[in-house]
Write a protein that holds these residues in place. Structure first.
Motif: not given
Length: 469
Positions: A337-340, A358, A244, A240-241, A345, A348
């Motif tokens: 992508y990192h917004n729940d 991913e 970012l 997932n990184s 989550k 992820l």
């Protein structure tokens, strides 16, 4: 009638000796139908006339089978030679037809967007979009002039060094690359200094000047600058990184090109990909199309949805996923992508637990965000395939191929299972299944005859792990 002179042996003995010199063995058994008996009788009479002797000796020895066998051998030899000539002619004709079709197909190939207007589909080139009648389409083209390369790597310093050399020295001043970022996930080790693994080769960059001779002054000034290189230290060793948000990403660009360290894309192909993305700025635009379909049930699989590679994409002439191992997308998707609320989550966590998928999660996210767009005239937010020249050094020693077994432990099976898992999470959120099939012919940047559509890397034809599931 011919008379034999100066011979003490009988005519039969001489003829037999002649036949034996030609390595023909007489056949004393007589197995033939009435029709062939008539032929044999006639030929025996001919032999008798030729030799001035009866066609049979008193013991009943027939000379004809020997001559008949010699005649059959000659006929077979002649037939074989004729067949060889015909085969060569057929192969030559087929090769000529294939080359002719390829030349015609290449001549008819067009680059641009597939537009449905005036009652039929036609390809609009960049020149066509300058016409006033297509202003509404031209207004959707991104004004971004450059893009950033994001390289994913892990404990492969030699591969990373080759990747940086390619993107900075080979393509850096030959394309619109402005920045190069390296995602560094080795938590126990400091990233190397750029100057220790990359030497800026002025000679190589100077050679690229000739490619820029027809550019405007603004484009010339931009491309004359060697891209900057920066390492991004991530807080967690996670796939997932890769997605970012990038703190130092230039505000002048909206385009991100994500690529693995073992993938090399020809400089011209990467530039064509960027031009394609500018016309489809909200879509995933890349070089590896895939398709997810309900399982066929021919072989046992725990998954209900099956992940397929190029052979099935070609067979169906459809796809619904573009892999992020070599793709362009808008930088806004890094935040989403990192917004729940946009990418739960649970997804992820599934990616971390399985160390896979991913890119499938990103494909789901982009498809959901563009699902309600109008696709009547042209599918500007649908995934887009760009055929390019790619060297994929991980094709045979990466997880995508070495684990491609039809078993729960295989990579391809895991890809299928993750389709089910992400779909289930979407259903729990009350979201529809977002992946939708698009035409390989229509959603390609280079439009060709269907039989000419091919993968960016030839060896993708042999990726058949899940083809019959």
């Amino acid at each position: 009638m011919r008379k034999r002179v100066g011979s003490s042996s009988s005519p039969k003995d001489e003829l037999v000796a002649l036949i034996e010199n030609k390595h023909i063995t007489p056949n004393k058994e007589k197995k033939s139908s009435k029709a062939s008996d008539l032929d044999l009788s006639q030929l025996n009479d001919d032999v008798a006339n030729f030799t001035n002797t009866p066609s049979k000796d008193p013991e009943g020895f027939s000379l004809l089978p020997c001559l008949d066998k010699e005649k059959q051998i000659n006929r077979k030899l002649f037939s074989r030679q004729t067949n060889q000539r015909y085969s060569s002619l057929i192969l030559l004709s087929a090769a000529c037809i294939f080359i002719l079709v390829a030349i015609i197909g290449k001549a008819l190939a067009k680059t641009g967007i597939m537009y449905k207007g005036d009652g039929y589909n036609h390809v609009l080139s960049t020149d066509d979009l300058a016409l006033p009648k297509y202003k509404d389409i031209a207004d959707t083209i991104s004004h971004t002039k450059s893009y950033a390369i994001v390289i994913n790597t892990f404990k492969r310093p030699d591969m990373l060094k080759l990747a940086l050399d390619h993107w900075v020295n080979s393509c850096g001043t030959n394309t619109d690359i402005s920045q190069v970022f390296v995602v560094w996930a080795e938590l126990d080790k400091e990233p190397p200094k750029v100057e220790d693994i990359l030497t800026i080769e002025e000679e190589k960059n100077q050679k690229n000047v000739s490619y820029r001779s027809k550019l405007s002054e603004e484009d010339e000034a931009r491309r004359s600058k060697v891209p900057t290189v920066e390492f991004i230290r991530v807080p967690k060793d996670s796939l997932n990184s890769r997605f970012l948000p990038i703190e130092h990403l230039s505000s002048e660009t909206d385009a991100v090109f994500m690529v693995d360290d073992d993938v090399r894309i020809d400089c011209q192909s990467i530039q064509e990909g960027f031009e394609a993305w500018r016309h489809y700025p909200d879509a995933l635009v890349g070089y590896y199309p895939r398709i997810a379909t309900p399982k066929l049930g021919l072989f046992e699989s725990k998954a209900e949805n099956i992940y397929h590679t190029w052979p099935i994409v070609f067979m169906k002439q459809k796809f619904n996923i573009i892999l992020t191992k070599a793709s362009f997308f808008h930088k806004k998707y890094l935040d989403l992508y990192h917004n729940d609320k946009e990418n739960p989550k649970e997804i992820l966590e599934y990616v971390d637990a399985n160390k896979n998928c991913e890119d499938v999660a990103m494909a789901f996210l982009v498809a959901r965000k563009t699902a309600n767009e109008n696709r009547s005239s042209y599918c500007k937010n649908c995934p887009l395939y760009v055929h390019g020249k790619i060297q994929d050094m991980g094709l045979f020693n990466g997880i995508s191929t070495s684990g491609g077994k039809m078993s729960p432990s295989g990579h391809m099976e895991k890809r299928s299972l993750c389709l089910d898992a992400i779909k289930k999470i979407y259903e729990e959120k009350g979201w529809d299944y977002p992946l939708f099939d698009v035409s390989l012919g229509k959603q390609s940047w280079k439009h060709k005859c269907w039989w000419q559509n091919g993968p960016s890397n030839f060896f993708e034809w042999f990726s058949v792990g899940n083809s019959l599931m």
